[in-house]
Write a protein that holds these residues in place. Structure first.
Motif, PDB file in Angstrom:
ATOM      1  N   ALA A   1       0.832  -1.208   0.000  1.00 48.60           N
ATOM      2  CA  ALA A   1       0.000   0.000   0.000  1.00 48.60           C
ATOM      3  C   ALA A   1       0.863   1.252   0.000  1.00 48.60           C
ATOM      4  O   ALA A   1       0.654   2.173  -0.778  1.00 48.60           O
ATOM      5  CB  ALA A   1      -0.927  -0.005   1.212  1.00 48.60           C
ATOM      6  N   ALA A   2       1.870   1.271   0.867  1.00 49.49           N
ATOM      7  CA  ALA A   2       2.733   2.455   0.943  1.00 49.49           C
ATOM      8  C   ALA A   2       3.519   2.615  -0.360  1.00 49.49           C
ATOM      9  O   ALA A   2       3.660   3.717  -0.881  1.00 49.49           O
ATOM     10  CB  ALA A   2       3.687   2.329   2.129  1.00 49.49           C
ATOM     11  N   ALA A   3       4.017   1.497  -0.891  1.00 47.90           N
ATOM     12  CA  ALA A   3       4.795   1.573  -2.136  1.00 47.90           C
ATOM     13  C   ALA A   3       3.923   2.063  -3.283  1.00 47.90           C
ATOM     14  O   ALA A   3       4.365   2.853  -4.118  1.00 47.90           O
ATOM     15  CB  ALA A   3       5.382   0.200  -2.473  1.00 47.90           C
ATOM     16  N   ALA A   4       2.664   1.622  -3.309  1.00 47.82           N
ATOM     17  CA  ALA A   4       1.778   2.049  -4.394  1.00 47.82           C
ATOM     18  C   ALA A   4       1.497   3.540  -4.297  1.00 47.82           C
ATOM     19  O   ALA A   4       1.466   4.240  -5.306  1.00 47.82           O
ATOM     20  CB  ALA A   4       0.468   1.265  -4.332  1.00 47.82           C
ATOM     21  N   ARG A   5       1.333   4.039  -3.050  1.00 45.81           N
ATOM     22  CA  ARG A   5       1.056   5.477  -2.902  1.00 45.81           C
ATOM     23  C   ARG A   5       2.260   6.287  -3.346  1.00 45.81           C
ATOM     24  O   ARG A   5       2.144   7.314  -4.000  1.00 45.81           O
ATOM     25  CB  ARG A   5       0.730   5.785  -1.444  1.00 45.81           C
ATOM     26  N   GLU A   6       3.475   5.804  -3.001  1.00 45.83           N
ATOM     27  CA  GLU A   6       4.669   6.550  -3.405  1.00 45.83           C
ATOM     28  C   GLU A   6       4.819   6.514  -4.913  1.00 45.83           C
ATOM     29  O   GLU A   6       5.250   7.486  -5.531  1.00 45.83           O
ATOM     30  CB  GLU A   6       5.907   5.959  -2.727  1.00 45.83           C
ATOM     31  N   ARG A   7       4.442   5.385  -5.538  1.00 39.03           N
ATOM     32  CA  ARG A   7       4.548   5.302  -6.997  1.00 39.03           C
ATOM     33  C   ARG A   7       3.567   6.262  -7.634  1.00 39.03           C
ATOM     34  O   ARG A   7       3.865   6.881  -8.652  1.00 39.03           O
ATOM     35  CB  ARG A   7       4.242   3.877  -7.465  1.00 39.03           C
ATOM     36  N   GLU A   8       2.375   6.388  -7.016  1.00 36.75           N
ATOM     37  CA  GLU A   8       1.391   7.311  -7.577  1.00 36.75           C
ATOM     38  C   GLU A   8       1.918   8.737  -7.534  1.00 36.75           C
ATOM     39  O   GLU A   8       1.798   9.490  -8.497  1.00 36.75           O
ATOM     40  CB  GLU A   8       0.096   7.218  -6.762  1.00 36.75           C
ATOM     41  N   LEU A   9       2.525   9.114  -6.406  1.00 35.82           N
ATOM     42  CA  LEU A   9       3.052  10.470  -6.293  1.00 35.82           C
ATOM     43  C   LEU A   9       4.241  10.665  -7.217  1.00 35.82           C
ATOM     44  O   LEU A   9       4.443  11.752  -7.759  1.00 35.82           O
ATOM     45  CB  LEU A   9       3.419  10.761  -4.843  1.00 35.82           C
ATOM     46  N   GLY A  10       5.052   9.619  -7.408  1.00 35.14           N
ATOM     47  CA  GLY A  10       6.158   9.719  -8.363  1.00 35.14           C
ATOM     48  C   GLY A  10       5.640   9.968  -9.764  1.00 35.14           C
ATOM     49  O   GLY A  10       6.183  10.778 -10.527  1.00 35.14           O
ATOM     50  N   LEU A  11       4.558   9.276 -10.118  1.00 37.46           N
ATOM     51  CA  LEU A  11       3.959   9.478 -11.435  1.00 37.46           C
ATOM     52  C   LEU A  11       3.384  10.878 -11.549  1.00 37.46           C
ATOM     53  O   LEU A  11       3.480  11.528 -12.598  1.00 37.46           O
ATOM     54  CB  LEU A  11       2.854   8.440 -11.647  1.00 37.46           C
ATOM     55  N   ALA A  12       2.772  11.375 -10.449  1.00 38.19           N
ATOM     56  CA  ALA A  12       2.230  12.737 -10.464  1.00 38.19           C
ATOM     57  C   ALA A  12       3.351  13.753 -10.664  1.00 38.19           C
ATOM     58  O   ALA A  12       3.203  14.720 -11.413  1.00 38.19           O
ATOM     59  CB  ALA A  12       1.497  13.018  -9.156  1.00 38.19           C
TER      60      ALA A  12
END
Lengths: 289, 264
Positions: free
Chosen positions: B103-114
């Motif tokens: 979950a944490a890794a997915a959120r960080e990936r989302e922000l990286g993509l943003a």
């Protein structure tokens, strides 16, 4: 996202057509393609739905299982989303190709459903701190024909509408140990209220105008899109810019107004279809059982 | 090992003490703030020796972000690519230490993509064919508006690395106070963000007046309310722009002074 190779002449053709409010397949800028929604397609799930939007085909299955509530919210159940980009959709999704897209879709779904009023998660609680219902929502991309987010949000809403969670009773012994009893009647179940579940509207900026429900070719011509999640009352719950281009502030305000208009229309027609399917009940024709 | 009955065994898994806090112990009411007030900002470019470009951004109230750019490095594909990574230090948040998990890794990936989608319009990737630029944003302390600070720091780091850009990208965070008719606040603090009904981050290229990135969620109300928030955010970005430019100029002057030291 699946990509299609377009020549410069084709791109110019599409852009100029949109300038005149005429898209390649004859739609206006705010028209959706023909949407087919079918619920209760997979009998092993608690709820399922299949949505066909032009060439985009999405299948969503919801399974309700009992689990432990999260520590931060002991009185609530929760939803978990998984997206599987099947290799049938486009050859790019073979192996781990579709993982980036799947992560983006999952994160957008979590973002929308993290808002408190979307689904009444308190009704999913059985025993505070001990037992609750966990809804596992699995999204399968069967075919990728442009405008994935819209189709997925419609399918998720239809699947949640169709979900039937069995009623359970909690029996307590003298020692205080709790036992959970499932009711014998298979039709005795609780349904979810999906009135506040929002739908995603993706508006793609092509030239100086924006279009709703872009096909793959139109997506290749657009530099930037705005993803809005609109509720049936016309409020926005999520806003995200996609793509590698930039947007003018004025276009963003116009897109938000268009999104609200289109979203409200989409919600009313979707609710009509879902109610119609519901009213058919067991008389609905099924190919196999 | 035999169970020692004289000791009280603690729980098997560790938990943060905040979970057991009695609800209703409200923190002392912070003095009311003006909705469009900007927090004091400290920006420094060119502080890491191992990276081609780097920048650090601190917002008053405790948000600290460090950004580093490596590249252009050779890549196999034809087009230039910008790869962004967004990471939080484990001690950066106010609550429990986050469990490393999907979950944490997915959120960080989302922000990286943003981050990547917001910086892509500004960087002239066409000038870097067959190359990749790697950008890492590290949040050292999250005191509210971390993504917005990371956006500004990332743009500064790219400029410091000498990457060709159309314009700097300035990020601004907003949040909507809870309750009906809540007002939108610019650059919320951590407490305001936690209690907020809706959050929004806007990224603007002030020189061109183009919105490079937009990410928001929550119950923000009708589109008019969101439009008002976007306008407030864009205005905040325009006000931050001169500060970031000045920090770039200062770092360039410092570099020039180090390169040829003034004759004593």
């Amino acid at each position: 996202m699946a990509s299609v190779v377009l020549s410069e002449a084709e791109k110019v053709y599409i852009v100029h057509g949109i300038q005149a409010d005429l898209r390649v397949d004859g739609r206006g800028c705010e028209d959706y393609r023909c949407i087919e929604v079918e619920t209760d397609v997979v009998s092993n799930t608690s709820g399922s739905a299949r949505v066909k939007l032009g060439h985009t085909d999405i299948l969503v299955g919801v399974k309700a299982e009992m689990g432990t509530p999260k520590l931060e919210n002991p009185n609530e159940g929760y939803l978990e989303f998984f997206v599987d980009c099947s290799a049938n959709a486009t050859p790019e999704f073979e192996g781990r190709g579709g993982e980036e897209l799947a992560t983006e879709i999952v994160n957008t779904l979590y973002r929308i459903f993290s808002s408190e009023s979307t689904i009444d998660v308190k009704s999913l609680c059985i025993n505070p701190r001990e037992h609750c219902w966990v809804l596992y929502v699995d999204v399968l991309l069967l075919e990728c024909g442009g405008n994935l987010f819209d189709a997925i949000s419609i399918a998720v809403k239809a699947a949640l509408f169709n979900t039937r969670i069995p009623k359970v009773r909690v029996l307590e012994d003298e020692e205080g140990s709790k036992e959970i009893e499932l009711s014998d009647d298979p039709y005795d179940c609780i349904r979810l209220n999906v009135e506040n579940v929002s739908c995603i509207i993706t508006l793609s900026k092509i030239g100086c105008r924006h279009v709703v429900d872009a096909t793959l070719q139109e997506e290749a011509c657009s530099l930037a899109s705005l993803l809005l999640s609109v509720t049936s009352r016309g409020t926005l719950t999520c806003m995200k810019k996609l793509g590698n281009g930039s947007l003018d502030p004025e276009s963003i305000f116009e897109m938000m107004e268009t999104g609200k208009r289109v979203g409200k229309k989409l919600h009313t027609s979707l609710q009509k279809i879902l109610d119609k399917e519901e009213s058919l009940g067991t008389t609905r024709q099924k190919v196999s059982d | 090992m035999a169970l020692d009955h004289r000791r009280v065994p603690g729980p098997e898994e560790s938990q943060a003490p905040l979970l057991y806090a009695v609800p209703g112990q409200a923190a002392p009411e912070a003095p009311g703030r003006e909705a469009a007030a900007l927090r004091p900002l400290l920006a420094r470019a060119g502080l890491l020796s191992q990276a081609e470009g780097s920048a650090s951004l601190e917002l008053g109230g405790g948000t600290k972000v460090l950004c580093a750019v490596r590249g252009p490095r050779e890549a196999a594909e034809g087009r230039g690519r910008l790869l962004c990574e967004f990471r939080r230090a484990p001690f950066s948040g106010r609550g429990a230490r986050p469990r490393p998990g999907p979950a944490a890794a997915a959120r960080e990936r989302e922000l990286g993509l943003a981050l990547q989608e917001a910086l892509a319009p500004a960087v002239r990737l066409a000038r870097y064919p067959r190359a990749r630029l790697e950008l890492t944003a590290l949040v050292l302390q999250d005191g509210g508006s971390a993504l917005a600070a990371a956006l500004s720091a990332a743009a500064l780091a790219l400029a410091d690395a000498g990457v060709e850009m159309f314009d700097l990208v300035v990020g601004c965070g907003l949040c909507r106070a809870p309750g009906p008719g809540g007002a939108w606040l610019l650059q919320p603090s951590e407490a305001e963000e936690r209690a907020a009904a809706a959050r929004l981050t806007v990224a603007l290229m002030p020189g061109l007046n183009q919105v490079a990135g937009l990410l928001g969620s929550g119950q923000g109300g009708p589109p008019e309310s969101w439009a008002q928030a976007v306008r407030l955010g864009l205005e905040g970005c325009q006000r931050l722009y001169p500060l970031l430019r000045r920090s770039l100029l200062r770092s360039a002057e410092r570099r020039a002074a180090e390169a040829d030291p003034p004759q004593s």
